[in-house]
Design a protein around this motif. Structure first.
Motif, PDB file in Angstrom:
ATOM      1  N   ALA A  11      -7.472  -3.954 -37.741  1.00  0.00           N
ATOM      2  CA  ALA A  11      -7.124  -2.707 -37.053  1.00  0.00           C
ATOM      3  C   ALA A  11      -6.312  -1.776 -37.950  1.00  0.00           C
ATOM      4  O   ALA A  11      -6.603  -0.574 -38.049  1.00  0.00           O
ATOM      5  CB  ALA A  11      -6.352  -3.029 -35.770  1.00  0.00           C
ATOM      6  N   VAL A  12      -5.287  -2.319 -38.616  1.00  0.00           N
ATOM      7  CA  VAL A  12      -4.446  -1.484 -39.477  1.00  0.00           C
ATOM      8  C   VAL A  12      -5.219  -0.975 -40.698  1.00  0.00           C
ATOM      9  O   VAL A  12      -5.152   0.231 -41.009  1.00  0.00           O
ATOM     10  CB  VAL A  12      -3.170  -2.239 -39.895  1.00  0.00           C
TER      11      VAL A  12
ATOM     12  N   TYR B 259      -7.326   1.768 -39.484  1.00  0.00           N
ATOM     13  CA  TYR B 259      -6.519   2.967 -39.221  1.00  0.00           C
ATOM     14  C   TYR B 259      -6.254   3.728 -40.525  1.00  0.00           C
ATOM     15  O   TYR B 259      -6.379   4.959 -40.575  1.00  0.00           O
ATOM     16  CB  TYR B 259      -5.205   2.548 -38.567  1.00  0.00           C
ATOM     17  N   ARG B 260      -5.903   2.991 -41.560  1.00  0.00           N
ATOM     18  CA  ARG B 260      -5.624   3.628 -42.857  1.00  0.00           C
ATOM     19  C   ARG B 260      -6.887   4.287 -43.417  1.00  0.00           C
ATOM     20  O   ARG B 260      -6.836   5.400 -43.971  1.00  0.00           O
ATOM     21  CB  ARG B 260      -5.085   2.585 -43.833  1.00  0.00           C
TER      22      ARG B 260
ATOM     23  N   GLY C 163      -7.646   7.415 -41.565  1.00  0.00           N
ATOM     24  CA  GLY C 163      -6.689   8.443 -41.954  1.00  0.00           C
ATOM     25  C   GLY C 163      -7.035   9.057 -43.294  1.00  0.00           C
ATOM     26  O   GLY C 163      -6.915  10.282 -43.489  1.00  0.00           O
TER      27      GLY C 163
ATOM     28  N   LEU D  37      -8.759  10.501 -37.954  1.00  0.00           N
ATOM     29  CA  LEU D  37      -7.874  10.079 -36.870  1.00  0.00           C
ATOM     30  C   LEU D  37      -7.886  11.091 -35.736  1.00  0.00           C
ATOM     31  O   LEU D  37      -7.968  12.310 -35.959  1.00  0.00           O
ATOM     32  CB  LEU D  37      -6.447   9.903 -37.402  1.00  0.00           C
ATOM     33  N   ASN D  38      -7.780  10.574 -34.507  1.00  0.00           N
ATOM     34  CA  ASN D  38      -7.837  11.386 -33.290  1.00  0.00           C
ATOM     35  C   ASN D  38      -9.169  12.117 -33.163  1.00  0.00           C
ATOM     36  O   ASN D  38      -9.252  13.216 -32.603  1.00  0.00           O
ATOM     37  CB  ASN D  38      -6.672  12.391 -33.236  1.00  0.00           C
TER      38      ASN D  38
ATOM     39  N   TYR E   5      -8.462  -0.646 -30.812  1.00  0.00           N
ATOM     40  CA  TYR E   5      -8.890   0.384 -31.758  1.00  0.00           C
ATOM     41  C   TYR E   5      -8.788   1.776 -31.140  1.00  0.00           C
ATOM     42  O   TYR E   5      -8.439   2.740 -31.828  1.00  0.00           O
ATOM     43  CB  TYR E   5     -10.318   0.101 -32.226  1.00  0.00           C
TER      44      TYR E   5
ATOM     45  N   LEU F 213      -5.159   2.846 -31.353  1.00  0.00           N
ATOM     46  CA  LEU F 213      -4.697   3.177 -32.693  1.00  0.00           C
ATOM     47  C   LEU F 213      -5.324   4.459 -33.241  1.00  0.00           C
ATOM     48  O   LEU F 213      -4.649   5.256 -33.896  1.00  0.00           O
ATOM     49  CB  LEU F 213      -4.996   2.019 -33.655  1.00  0.00           C
ATOM     50  N   LEU F 214      -6.608   4.654 -32.981  1.00  0.00           N
ATOM     51  CA  LEU F 214      -7.343   5.731 -33.641  1.00  0.00           C
ATOM     52  C   LEU F 214      -7.324   7.044 -32.875  1.00  0.00           C
ATOM     53  O   LEU F 214      -7.607   8.097 -33.455  1.00  0.00           O
ATOM     54  CB  LEU F 214      -8.794   5.294 -33.879  1.00  0.00           C
TER      55      LEU F 214
ATOM     56  N   SER G 205      -5.126   9.573 -30.080  1.00  0.00           N
ATOM     57  CA  SER G 205      -3.781   9.772 -29.535  1.00  0.00           C
ATOM     58  C   SER G 205      -3.698  10.930 -28.541  1.00  0.00           C
ATOM     59  O   SER G 205      -2.902  10.875 -27.610  1.00  0.00           O
ATOM     60  CB  SER G 205      -2.775  10.004 -30.673  1.00  0.00           C
TER      61      SER G 205
END
Length: 283
Positions: free
Chosen positions: A129-130, A133-134, A137, A142-143, A219, A222-223, A225
């Motif tokens: 997951a992390v 996310y990176r 990004g 993201l978002n 996910y 995290l991804l 927001s």
């Protein structure tokens, strides 16, 4: 008419002894969710098997978005639907093309690709997951719904490729040879021979991918927001942030959210077992 033997009766009894507790264990939480949904707030924790004053007012609040946490209910429901549908389509496209190439076209390195795809499951999805996310990004996703769509396709595709490859191996190669003798191109074989014969497995895998994306929380949390970009499971988690959580509304929304996947499953249930187990036993 042949009467069932004592052995058949004993086998049936053992199945019932196993099946009934499993059924109850599965249905009791769903029943409690339904009880919360039809109970007034003051009766939600009464512990009764049926509320004294059942009501549909909670459903009215949800559908009319009459609570702070429900102000974007329809937008978030649409986000979940859109993402699940996109994941299903992309997973099917990737897995079908890969399975056809590996099983029918015998492309060089196909077996290595298949094994590498399965190797990804040695690492739990939560551990990725992390890094995911990176990665999203770094690419500025993201978002964005595409971040979650791509992440879920990454998770669903290896299993989908493996299942469809095994099912594809069961198809007689003589069908492809006959199509080639009739002058069919590779794309025509894929479209006119391969896809119709693979339809049960395709429906099963498509349903699997859709439900996987529909129920995803980690996910999505995290991804995404923005309140108007998140999926409904993440929005449901926001209910728990309040000091006095509206449990009756949480359960009502959860009950509503559980209905579409249940409908999808029952619509395609006759394909699920046969499609997901195709190729498991060599004929």
């Amino acid at each position: 008419m042949k009467l069932p033997s004592l052995r058949d009766v004993a086998t049936e009894a053992r199945l019932l002894l196993i099946g009934i507790p499993v059924f109850l264990w599965t249905m009791i939480p769903i029943y409690h969710m339904f009880l919360f949904a039809i109970s007034p707030k003051e009766d939600a924790f009464s512990g009764k098997l049926w509320p004294d004053h059942p009501t549909l007012h909670n459903f009215e609040i949800v559908f009319r978005q009459q609570h702070y946490f429900l102000r974007d209910f329809y937008v978030q429901f649409w986000n979940s639907t859109l993402i699940a549908a996109a994941v299903g389509v992309l997973t099917l496209f990737i897995a079908t093309a890969a399975a056809f190439s590996i099983s029918r076209l015998k492309v060089p390195g196909g077996r290595i690709v298949l094994n590498l795809a399965l190797f990804t499951y040695f690492i739990p999805a939560a551990f990725l997951a992390v890094p995911m996310y990176r990665t999203m990004g770094n690419y500025g996703l993201l978002n964005n719904h595409w971040a979650l769509i791509l992440a879920m396709v990454t998770i669903a595709s290896p299993y989908a490729i493996w299942v469809l490859k095994q099912a594809s191996d069961k198809l007689p190669v003589e069908l492809d040879e006959a199509a080639v003798m009739d002058g069919a191109t590779t794309l025509q074989i894929f479209r006119l021979v391969y896809l119709p014969l693979m339809m049960p497995s395709l429906v099963a895998i498509g349903t699997y991918a859709v439900l996987l994306a529909w129920n995803e929380y980690l996910y999505a949390f995290l991804l995404l927001s923005n309140d108007r970009e998140i999926t409904l499971p993440v929005a449901l988690g926001n209910f728990l942030a309040a000091d006095d959580s509206p449990w009756e509304l949480l359960m009502t929304t959860g009950f509503i959210y559980a209905l579409p996947p249940a409908a999808v499953y029952y619509a395609f249930r006759r394909y699920m077992v046969g499609g997901l187990t195709a190729g498991a036993v060599k004929s």
